[in-house]
Write a protein that holds these residues in place. Structure first.
Motif, PDB file in Angstrom:
ATOM      1  N   HIS A 299      44.646  40.181  47.916  1.00 19.76           N
ATOM      2  CA  HIS A 299      45.366  39.885  46.677  1.00 19.76           C
ATOM      3  C   HIS A 299      44.687  38.763  45.900  1.00 19.76           C
ATOM      4  O   HIS A 299      44.635  38.797  44.662  1.00 19.76           O
ATOM      5  CB  HIS A 299      46.815  39.488  46.986  1.00 19.76           C
ATOM      6  N   ALA A 300      44.180  37.755  46.623  1.00 19.91           N
ATOM      7  CA  ALA A 300      43.534  36.622  45.957  1.00 19.91           C
ATOM      8  C   ALA A 300      42.321  37.079  45.149  1.00 19.91           C
ATOM      9  O   ALA A 300      42.082  36.584  44.040  1.00 19.91           O
ATOM     10  CB  ALA A 300      43.123  35.571  46.989  1.00 19.91           C
ATOM     11  N   LEU A 301      41.556  38.029  45.690  1.00 20.86           N
ATOM     12  CA  LEU A 301      40.399  38.557  44.958  1.00 20.86           C
ATOM     13  C   LEU A 301      40.840  39.237  43.665  1.00 20.86           C
ATOM     14  O   LEU A 301      40.258  38.996  42.594  1.00 20.86           O
ATOM     15  CB  LEU A 301      39.623  39.540  45.829  1.00 20.86           C
ATOM     16  N   LEU A 302      41.849  40.074  43.745  1.00 22.43           N
ATOM     17  CA  LEU A 302      42.316  40.780  42.557  1.00 22.43           C
ATOM     18  C   LEU A 302      42.898  39.810  41.531  1.00 22.43           C
ATOM     19  O   LEU A 302      42.697  39.978  40.325  1.00 22.43           O
ATOM     20  CB  LEU A 302      43.358  41.836  42.939  1.00 22.43           C
ATOM     21  N   ASP A 303      43.615  38.797  42.008  1.00 20.91           N
ATOM     22  CA  ASP A 303      44.166  37.797  41.093  1.00 20.91           C
ATOM     23  C   ASP A 303      43.062  37.047  40.346  1.00 20.91           C
ATOM     24  O   ASP A 303      43.271  36.581  39.217  1.00 20.91           O
ATOM     25  CB  ASP A 303      45.034  36.795  41.858  1.00 20.91           C
ATOM     26  N   ALA A 304      41.893  36.919  40.991  1.00 17.84           N
ATOM     27  CA  ALA A 304      40.752  36.250  40.358  1.00 17.84           C
ATOM     28  C   ALA A 304      39.928  37.197  39.501  1.00 17.84           C
ATOM     29  O   ALA A 304      38.895  36.801  38.951  1.00 17.84           O
ATOM     30  CB  ALA A 304      39.866  35.605  41.429  1.00 17.84           C
ATOM     31  N   GLY A 305      40.368  38.465  39.394  1.00 16.32           N
ATOM     32  CA  GLY A 305      39.664  39.438  38.573  1.00 16.32           C
ATOM     33  C   GLY A 305      38.427  40.025  39.234  1.00 16.32           C
ATOM     34  O   GLY A 305      37.537  40.533  38.553  1.00 16.32           O
ATOM     35  N   ILE A 306      38.363  39.978  40.574  1.00 13.16           N
ATOM     36  CA  ILE A 306      37.202  40.495  41.308  1.00 13.16           C
ATOM     37  C   ILE A 306      37.552  41.851  41.912  1.00 13.16           C
ATOM     38  O   ILE A 306      38.443  41.943  42.765  1.00 13.16           O
ATOM     39  CB  ILE A 306      36.784  39.518  42.423  1.00 13.16           C
ATOM     40  N   PRO A 307      36.865  42.930  41.506  1.00 16.46           N
ATOM     41  CA  PRO A 307      37.142  44.252  42.083  1.00 16.46           C
ATOM     42  C   PRO A 307      36.828  44.279  43.581  1.00 16.46           C
ATOM     43  O   PRO A 307      35.877  43.646  44.038  1.00 16.46           O
ATOM     44  CB  PRO A 307      36.188  45.180  41.312  1.00 16.46           C
ATOM     45  N   LEU A 308      37.644  45.030  44.318  1.00 11.21           N
ATOM     46  CA  LEU A 308      37.484  45.145  45.766  1.00 11.21           C
ATOM     47  C   LEU A 308      37.435  46.618  46.142  1.00 11.21           C
ATOM     48  O   LEU A 308      38.394  47.361  45.925  1.00 11.21           O
ATOM     49  CB  LEU A 308      38.647  44.446  46.478  1.00 11.21           C
TER      50      LEU A 308
ATOM     51  N   ALA B 213      31.556  35.680  43.101  1.00  8.84           N
ATOM     52  CA  ALA B 213      31.231  37.098  43.315  1.00  8.84           C
ATOM     53  C   ALA B 213      31.713  37.946  42.144  1.00  8.84           C
ATOM     54  O   ALA B 213      32.836  37.767  41.651  1.00  8.84           O
ATOM     55  CB  ALA B 213      31.869  37.587  44.608  1.00  8.84           C
ATOM     56  N   ALA B 214      30.856  38.870  41.689  1.00  8.49           N
ATOM     57  CA  ALA B 214      31.243  39.782  40.607  1.00  8.49           C
ATOM     58  C   ALA B 214      32.085  40.925  41.140  1.00  8.49           C
ATOM     59  O   ALA B 214      32.929  41.478  40.430  1.00  8.49           O
ATOM     60  CB  ALA B 214      30.002  40.327  39.916  1.00  8.49           C
ATOM     61  N   ALA B 215      31.857  41.314  42.396  1.00  9.97           N
ATOM     62  CA  ALA B 215      32.615  42.378  43.058  1.00  9.97           C
ATOM     63  C   ALA B 215      32.412  42.236  44.556  1.00  9.97           C
ATOM     64  O   ALA B 215      31.431  41.636  45.004  1.00  9.97           O
ATOM     65  CB  ALA B 215      32.167  43.754  42.586  1.00  9.97           C
ATOM     66  N   VAL B 216      33.339  42.769  45.329  1.00  9.65           N
ATOM     67  CA  VAL B 216      33.251  42.730  46.787  1.00  9.65           C
ATOM     68  C   VAL B 216      33.305  44.160  47.308  1.00  9.65           C
ATOM     69  O   VAL B 216      34.251  44.906  47.022  1.00  9.65           O
ATOM     70  CB  VAL B 216      34.379  41.890  47.413  1.00  9.65           C
ATOM     71  N   LEU B 217      32.275  44.548  48.066  1.00  9.70           N
ATOM     72  CA  LEU B 217      32.207  45.858  48.702  1.00  9.70           C
ATOM     73  C   LEU B 217      32.386  45.661  50.196  1.00  9.70           C
ATOM     74  O   LEU B 217      31.626  44.928  50.823  1.00  9.70           O
ATOM     75  CB  LEU B 217      30.856  46.527  48.415  1.00  9.70           C
ATOM     76  N   ASN B 218      33.383  46.306  50.763  1.00  9.74           N
ATOM     77  CA  ASN B 218      33.692  46.129  52.175  1.00  9.74           C
ATOM     78  C   ASN B 218      33.473  47.442  52.913  1.00  9.74           C
ATOM     79  O   ASN B 218      34.011  48.484  52.521  1.00  9.74           O
ATOM     80  CB  ASN B 218      35.136  45.657  52.358  1.00  9.74           C
ATOM     81  N   CYS B 219      32.673  47.382  53.973  1.00 10.89           N
ATOM     82  CA  CYS B 219      32.392  48.591  54.750  1.00 10.89           C
ATOM     83  C   CYS B 219      33.628  49.109  55.466  1.00 10.89           C
ATOM     84  O   CYS B 219      33.706  50.289  55.806  1.00 10.89           O
ATOM     85  CB  CYS B 219      31.279  48.322  55.760  1.00 10.89           C
TER      86      CYS B 219
END
Length: 370
Positions: A67-76, A47-53
């Motif tokens: 935290h795992a997403l941010l550590d992988a460089g994926i914006p949340l 995933a290039a980015a994750v958008l959460n409703c």
């Protein structure tokens, strides 16, 4: 943060979404308290980015998923509103700029761009609330025990399933925390012990991706691929206590035979209870839930059944991390090589000082000249 542009994939169930997610896509989800398993799947899908409703971290419990997403460089980006899911069609092109989402230059929604600081603050709140969470979990477990006493002593009524694990070790694989890493660390164990391999729902696909063929696939069949279901494993559909088994309809459409087994609790619980009832000597768990944080992170009353299941099968259950550490402590090939060299050195030394050594060398030279 630079703007991110990509094709959006959307689904209210994250485990369904990751099957359609391609590297570089933007994931649009509606997943409160995004758990670490879902985060790892989003990372693995690229995933290039994750958008959460909604909120990826509410502070109810300590959560490593965001935290795992941010550590992988994926914006949340969080709290975009439930309506965004209905307004954005699958395959549309979206652009993420800071805390806002755009389509064709038009602002669709704005939310909260998560940082390590905001997530650390949520974890701090969760630690302050930990005592209440444990108390609620304990109360729920006691209520569940009063209601479902059979979980600790009942018969699964599985005699119609042609399986016998007597005297065998059983490996149960669930798509839980660090399941890929744990499965990879068990290669020596699997090669030597050749356990019966049970994949719980999506755990079957994890096994196949790692190069193994599951002997049994068990679950409600909502997160396992068609290819896995056709691999030749014995298929067991987890049915509700009422007898309703939606997963059986899917297998019927695929034309693959299956067995239906009803039980309270989760499919993971049923896999453990079945292996125990069928006589397994040891049950090794991959991706399962052992720590307090993992139990609380499931965020549902059904985790009481998981806790009670552990009480019932505790005498034969082993976590994969423990097994891998035992096998790491065994003699490695490089150590054997060192041992051979160490034994060879004194042998050559004895030959070198022997009176026959010179004659042996001259004989070799003569043979080479001839």
């Amino acid at each position: 943060m630079d703007s991110i542009r990509g094709t959006v994939r959307t689904d209210r169930r994250t485990k369904r979404l990751v099957k359609r997610l391609n590297p570089g896509d933007i994931a649009l989800i509606d997943h409160e308290d995004l758990d670490v398993v879902a985060a790892e799947n989003l990372i693995a899908a690229g995933a290039a980015a994750v958008l959460n409703c909604c909120a990826s971290h509410t502070g109810k419990y300590v959560n490593r998923g965001p935290h795992a997403l941010l550590d992988a460089g994926i914006p949340l980006l969080d709290n975009l509103g439930a309506e965004l899911m209905n307004r954005v069609p699958e395959g549309a092109t979206l652009e993420l700029r800071g805390n806002a989402v755009y389509s064709n230059g038009r602002l669709l929604a704005s939310g909260q761009l998560q940082t390590r600081e905001t997530l650390d603050d949520r974890n701090r709140v969760a630690r302050e609330n930990l005592e209440n969470q444990i108390e609620q979990f304990a109360e729920n477990t006691l209520r569940y025990l009063k209601k479902e006493k059979s979980l600790l002593h009942g018969d699964l009524k599985a005699k119609h399933i042609p399986l016998d694990f007597t005297g065998r070790q059983v490996l149960v694989v669930v798509r839980g925390p660090d399941f890929r890493k744990d499965l990879d660390s068990l290669r020596s164990y699997i090669r030597e012990r050749r356990p019966v391999i049970v994949g719980v729902d999506g755990g079957a696909d994890a096994l196949i991706a790692a190069g193994y063929k599951p002997d049994v696939i068990l679950g409600d069949m909502d997160s396992v691929s068609d290819d896995a279901l056709k691999c030749g494993a014995t298929l067991i559909v987890h049915a509700y206590t009422s007898g309703d088994a939606p997963g059986a309809e899917r297998l019927k459409r695929l034309g693959v035979p299956c067995h239906v087994l009803s039980s309270i609790g989760t499919s993971e619980d049923l896999a453990l209870l079945l292996a125990h009832e069928l006589g397994a000597d040891i049950i090794v768990l991959v991706g399962s839930h052992f720590s307090m944080d993992e139990f609380l992170s499931k965020g549902r009353g059904g985790m009481a059944s998981t806790f009670l299941t552990r009480l019932r099968v505790g005498a034969v259950i082993v976590d994969a991390k423990g097994v891998s550490k035992l096998y790491e402590a065994r003699v490695r090939p490089v150590l054997l090589l060192y041992l051979i060299i160490a034994a060879a050195v004194p042998i050559f030394a004895v030959i070198a000082v022997s009176p026959l050594a010179g004659q042996f060398v001259r004989l070799l030279k003569l043979l080479l000249n001839l």
